[in-house]
Design an enzyme around this catalytic site. Structure first.
Site, PDB file in Angstrom:
ATOM      1  CG  HIS A  52       5.968  -2.597  -4.396  1.00 22.89           C
ATOM      2  ND1 HIS A  52       5.800  -3.750  -3.662  1.00 22.89           N
ATOM      3  CD2 HIS A  52       4.835  -2.447  -5.131  1.00 22.89           C
ATOM      4  CE1 HIS A  52       4.610  -4.273  -3.925  1.00 22.89           C
ATOM      5  NE2 HIS A  52       4.006  -3.508  -4.822  1.00 22.89           N
ATOM      6  CE  LYS A  85       3.479  -0.854  -1.661  1.00 22.49           C
ATOM      7  NZ  LYS A  85       2.195  -0.205  -1.910  1.00 22.49           N
TER       8      LYS A  85
HETATM    9  P1  NAP Z   1       0.557   9.089  -7.540  1.00 15.78           P
HETATM   10  O1  NAP Z   1       1.233   9.029  -8.865  1.00 15.78           O
HETATM   11  O2  NAP Z   1       1.210   9.851  -6.430  1.00 15.78           O
HETATM   12  O3  NAP Z   1      -0.897   9.674  -7.796  1.00 15.78           O
HETATM   13  C1  NAP Z   1      -1.758  10.085  -6.796  1.00 15.78           C
HETATM   14  C2  NAP Z   1      -2.480  11.311  -7.328  1.00 15.78           C
HETATM   15  O4  NAP Z   1      -3.559  11.628  -6.467  1.00 15.78           O
HETATM   16  C3  NAP Z   1      -1.591  12.537  -7.425  1.00 15.78           C
HETATM   17  O5  NAP Z   1      -1.730  13.110  -8.704  1.00 15.78           O
HETATM   18  C4  NAP Z   1      -2.169  13.447  -6.337  1.00 15.78           C
HETATM   19  O6  NAP Z   1      -2.022  14.804  -6.657  1.00 15.78           O
HETATM   20  C5  NAP Z   1      -3.613  13.036  -6.357  1.00 15.78           C
HETATM   21  N1  NAP Z   1      -4.359  13.395  -5.171  1.00 15.78           N
HETATM   22  C6  NAP Z   1      -3.947  13.420  -3.877  1.00 15.78           C
HETATM   23  N2  NAP Z   1      -4.975  13.786  -3.090  1.00 15.78           N
HETATM   24  C7  NAP Z   1      -6.035  13.987  -3.879  1.00 15.78           C
HETATM   25  C8  NAP Z   1      -7.380  14.374  -3.651  1.00 15.78           C
HETATM   26  N3  NAP Z   1      -7.828  14.630  -2.418  1.00 15.78           N
HETATM   27  N4  NAP Z   1      -8.203  14.489  -4.715  1.00 15.78           N
HETATM   28  C9  NAP Z   1      -7.770  14.239  -5.954  1.00 15.78           C
HETATM   29  N5  NAP Z   1      -6.507  13.875  -6.251  1.00 15.78           N
HETATM   30  C10 NAP Z   1      -5.662  13.743  -5.212  1.00 15.78           C
HETATM   31  O7  NAP Z   1       0.291   7.628  -6.968  1.00 15.78           O
HETATM   32  P2  NAP Z   1      -0.062   6.284  -7.764  1.00 15.78           P
HETATM   33  O8  NAP Z   1       1.173   5.494  -7.996  1.00 15.78           O
HETATM   34  O9  NAP Z   1      -0.953   6.596  -8.915  1.00 15.78           O
HETATM   35  O10 NAP Z   1      -0.873   5.508  -6.643  1.00 15.78           O
HETATM   36  C11 NAP Z   1      -2.040   6.063  -6.054  1.00 15.78           C
HETATM   37  C12 NAP Z   1      -2.531   5.133  -4.952  1.00 15.78           C
HETATM   38  O11 NAP Z   1      -2.912   3.891  -5.544  1.00 15.78           O
HETATM   39  C13 NAP Z   1      -1.489   4.775  -3.890  1.00 15.78           C
HETATM   40  O12 NAP Z   1      -2.132   4.599  -2.639  1.00 15.78           O
HETATM   41  C14 NAP Z   1      -0.918   3.451  -4.386  1.00 15.78           C
HETATM   42  O13 NAP Z   1      -0.356   2.676  -3.343  1.00 15.78           O
HETATM   43  C15 NAP Z   1      -2.183   2.835  -4.926  1.00 15.78           C
HETATM   44  N6  NAP Z   1      -1.995   1.797  -5.950  1.00 15.78           N
HETATM   45  C16 NAP Z   1      -2.922   0.815  -5.943  1.00 15.78           C
HETATM   46  C17 NAP Z   1      -2.898  -0.148  -6.922  1.00 15.78           C
HETATM   47  C18 NAP Z   1      -3.970  -1.192  -6.930  1.00 15.78           C
HETATM   48  O14 NAP Z   1      -3.985  -2.041  -7.844  1.00 15.78           O
HETATM   49  N7  NAP Z   1      -4.901  -1.169  -5.978  1.00 15.78           N
HETATM   50  C19 NAP Z   1      -1.910  -0.112  -7.917  1.00 15.78           C
HETATM   51  C20 NAP Z   1      -0.971   0.899  -7.899  1.00 15.78           C
HETATM   52  C21 NAP Z   1      -1.042   1.881  -6.909  1.00 15.78           C
HETATM   53  P3  NAP Z   1      -0.779  15.640  -6.015  1.00 15.78           P
HETATM   54  O15 NAP Z   1       0.450  15.008  -6.567  1.00 15.78           O
HETATM   55  O16 NAP Z   1      -1.050  17.023  -6.511  1.00 15.78           O
HETATM   56  O17 NAP Z   1      -0.914  15.483  -4.527  1.00 15.78           O
END
Ligand code: NAP
Length: 245
Positions: free
Chosen positions: A130, A134
């Protein structure tokens, strides 16, 4: 169907917002970032959460308390968390939650193929690769693949994976998930990749999946958004939703 997205400014959440906007049968009613008020989410039928492991449980409590169906991609769900979700759902009859560590259709197929192959091979190890931002290791997908492969091996009556290692630097053999070794690589330039390496006398089989772009998570999320309203309770993974189980 009205959809709200938590984590709307994030890498995956922003892709989901664009996809919901494009879909003719879905309407984005709330795109919530970490600093936004959540009240507009109450207008949604389904809430999609791609936020952070330390935020997602509060989000779920809020949504399930209001009877909103949820599709959760945020990682970090261990058994204790899943039990808490089951408890919240017990007080929200008719409400559905889909939690999947990986919404990519290809990743679901990879796991399925690994489970199919597992009974035929003496050895199996998993390598997940990854991007370096992460937070958790090993990935949720690799843990789930390892658990399902371990279950398939048990059911087939296989012996433990052979391994004569007696001395090793800490971590050299990776994490042990129910007897399956899982190795985590973190490198700039990668997105989300996984290999399942199977070995028997005289042959190996490698099953590899690569997510090159976060757009790969969108089709699985949309399948879950459509399905969750008719699936009360907790659904784990998208395999069942894709007809793979
Ligand atoms: P990311 O780019 O860091 O996005 C997360 C977003 O959530 C950020 O914009 C953050 O804002 C926001 N956030 C944090 N706390 C929040 C809250 N209480 N209410 C609303 N928004 C909030 O991360 P990402 O790569 O998109 O990944 C997000 C999650 O999904 C991670 O846990 C990742 O491991 C997971 N993921 C899962 C899959 C799947 O297929 N299941 C695929 C990819 C990623 P701030 O930056 O302002 O804190």
């Amino acid at each position: 169907m009205k959809v709200g997205v938590l984590g709307a400014k994030g890498r995956v959440g922003s892709e989901i917002c664009r996809a919901v906007d494009r879909a003719t049968d879905l309407r984005l009613v709330a795109g919530i970032g970490s600093d936004d008020e959540v009240d507009s989410l109450a207008l949604a039928d389904v809430v999609v959460d791609f936020t952070r492991p330390d935020a997602v449980m509060d989000n779920l409590r809020w949504c399930l308390g209001r009877g909103l169906h949820c599709v959760v991609g945020t990682t970090g769900f261990d058994e204790a968390r899943l039990d808490e979700v089951r408890g919240l759902l017990a007080d929200a009859p008719g409400v559905g939650v889909v939690v999947a560590p990986n919404f990519s259709v290809g990743a679901a197929l990879m796991t399925r193929f690994a489970v199919m192959a597992a009974p035929f091979y003496e050895s199996v190890e998993i390598v997940e690769l990854h991007h370096p931002d992460k937070a958790d290791a090993p990935s949720g997908t690799s843990r789930r693949t390892a658990e399902l492969v371990a279950a398939a091996r048990r059911e087939a009556g296989l012996e433990p994976v052979p391994d004569a290692t007696v001395t090793a630097l800490e971590g050299a053999r990776g994490a042990d998930v129910e007897g399956i070794h899982v190795h985590s690589v973190r490198s700039r330039g990668l997105v989300a990749h996984q290999e399942v390496l199977l070995g028997a006398a005289g042959e190996t089989l490698t099953i590899r999946h690569d997510s090159m772009d976060r757009a790969s998570f969108v089709p699985g999320v949309l399948v879950a958004v459509h399905a969750v309203v008719a699936r009360p309770g907790l659904t784990l993974g998208i395999e069942e939703l894709l007809g793979l189980d």
